[in-house]
Each structure stands twice: as C-alpha cells, then as structure tokens.
Scaffold this active site. Structure first.
Site, mmCIF file in Angstrom:
data_model
loop_
_atom_site.group_PDB
_atom_site.id
_atom_site.type_symbol
_atom_site.label_atom_id
_atom_site.label_comp_id
_atom_site.label_asym_id
_atom_site.label_seq_id
_atom_site.Cartn_x
_atom_site.Cartn_y
_atom_site.Cartn_z
ATOM 1 N N LYS A 65 0.954 -1.617 0.131
ATOM 2 C CA LYS A 65 -0.386 0.186 0.230
ATOM 3 C C LYS A 65 0.710 1.284 0.059
ATOM 4 C CE LYS A 65 -4.431 -1.154 1.784
ATOM 5 N NZ LYS A 65 -5.688 -1.141 3.305
ATOM 6 N N HIS A 90 -2.132 -4.013 -4.525
ATOM 7 C CA HIS A 90 -1.411 -4.075 -3.464
ATOM 8 C C HIS A 90 -0.855 -5.235 -2.668
ATOM 9 C CE1 HIS A 90 -4.654 -5.125 -0.662
ATOM 10 N NE2 HIS A 90 -3.861 -5.148 0.498
ATOM 11 N N HIS A 115 -5.758 -11.299 -0.184
ATOM 12 C CA HIS A 115 -7.151 -11.713 -0.335
ATOM 13 C C HIS A 115 -7.331 -12.094 -1.421
ATOM 14 C CE1 HIS A 115 -7.837 -7.403 0.791
ATOM 15 N NE2 HIS A 115 -7.081 -6.815 0.725
ATOM 16 N N ASP A 143 -7.461 -10.449 9.178
ATOM 17 C CA ASP A 143 -7.515 -9.123 8.245
ATOM 18 C C ASP A 143 -9.109 -8.561 8.086
ATOM 19 O OD1 ASP A 143 -6.556 -6.849 6.414
ATOM 20 O OD2 ASP A 143 -7.602 -8.353 4.532
#
Length: 197
Positions: A65, A90, A115, A143
C-alpha cells in the site's frame, strides 16, 4: 550472523506503522491483524514457527500500500475502476517486496494472498482451494475481522454480532475459510480485543 525472530518482528513493526500511517482510518490495522492472526493461530494449535509466520505476515501484508496514493485510500466514496485497480495491486506489490528478502519467502507467500479466496476470484494470483495455504487462509480471516472492527471512511466499526454475520456470509460464499471463521466466531470477544488492541 543469523537474525532472530524478535529482531525481524521489531523491523516488521516499524514497516507496519509506516504503512498504517498513510491513513488515519487504517491506524494500527497491520498490528491488529498480526495480533489477531497469532491469537487465532494459538486457538488453532499452530506450532511456534507457524505463529511467527502468521504474525510477520499480518504485520507486513499491506506493505504494497506504500505505492497506493493516499487520496485513494482515504476516499469516502466508491472507488472508480482505476482507483480500485491501484488498491488491488497492493497485494502483488507486497509479494514483490517481501519475496526478494532473504528468509521471508514463506512470509511473502502468506502475506500476498490475504485477498485470495477459496473460489479463485480473489487477487493477485487467483489461487483457489488447496492452492491457498492454511496460514494464508488464517491471515485472510484476521484481515477481514480487523477491518470490520475499525472505523473506515465508508462505515463505522461493526458490533461483534454483525462481524460474525459478515464473516459467516463470506465463508458461505467461499471467500473465507469456514473453519477459521467458526474459530473466530466462537471466541469473538477475545478476537475483538486482539484485533482492536
């Protein structure tokens, strides 16, 4: 000389604070993810080595990020396609940075996959099912849980029942590991403390 886990963790904490300082909405996000990942790992009976890996991955998962513009991270409205692509990148940037550091290859694998989803429609590598390590699945749950505890530009922190419901919906849709979601749900108060510090 060999660098100890404690020394690596101190350095990881420094990088986590730098990343999280990019936005007041993500203040202490990485440290909260690291604490929660370790808490969930302890509840799941992980080895000390595995606990160290998920803690470091939690601290460093958003390192990429640093390449996302602050205005995008703080935007109080829906992101457009270009902004969303910048945010999605990111995870790959995290992989690019960490995979080049000697001794952090395992951490890079876990951190970069936070993710990814079990259905394969996550990012950056579109891995699915057995392609995702148990430790990466754990960090993904940590997360999401931590993000739901935090005040964000687009919503207020969620109460614990709403966090559990959101996690369970994501698990039912194949986005998160159902076992780790169930573990977090059954220890929601302790997990909330770990996530929020």
């Amino acid at each position: 000389r060999t660098v100890s886990f404690g020394e690596v963790r101190e350095l990881a904490h420094i990088f986590a604070r730098i990343v999280d300082a990019k936005s007041h909405f993500t203040a202490e996000h990485s440290e909260g993810v690291a604490r929660l990942a370790r808490t969930l790992g302890e509840l799941a009976g992980l080895s000390e080595h595995e606990l160290e890996l998920v803690e470091l991955a939690g601290l460093l998962h958003d390192l990429g990020k640093l390449r996302v513009p602050d205005g995008v991270l703080d935007k109080p409205a829906r992101l457009d396609d270009i902004e969303f692509a910048a945010v999605e990148a990111h995870s790959f940037e995290t992989w690019q940075i960490l995979s080049r550091v000697t001794g952090l290859r395992e951490v890079a694998e876990i951190a970069a996959c936070h993710h990814e989803t079990l259905t394969g429609d996550g990012y950056p590598f579109h891995r699915s099912g057995a392609e995702l390590s148990r430790l990466a699945r754990l960090v993904s749950v940590a997360d999401v849980f931590q993000a739901l505890v935090q005040d964000r530009p687009y919503r207020r922190p969620l109460p614990s029942p709403a966090i559990v419901a959101a996690l369970e919906r994501m698990a039912a849709a194949g986005k998160l590991d159902a076992g780790f979601v169930a573990l977090a749900a059954s220890h929601v108060d302790g997990c909330r403390v770990a996530a929020s510090g």
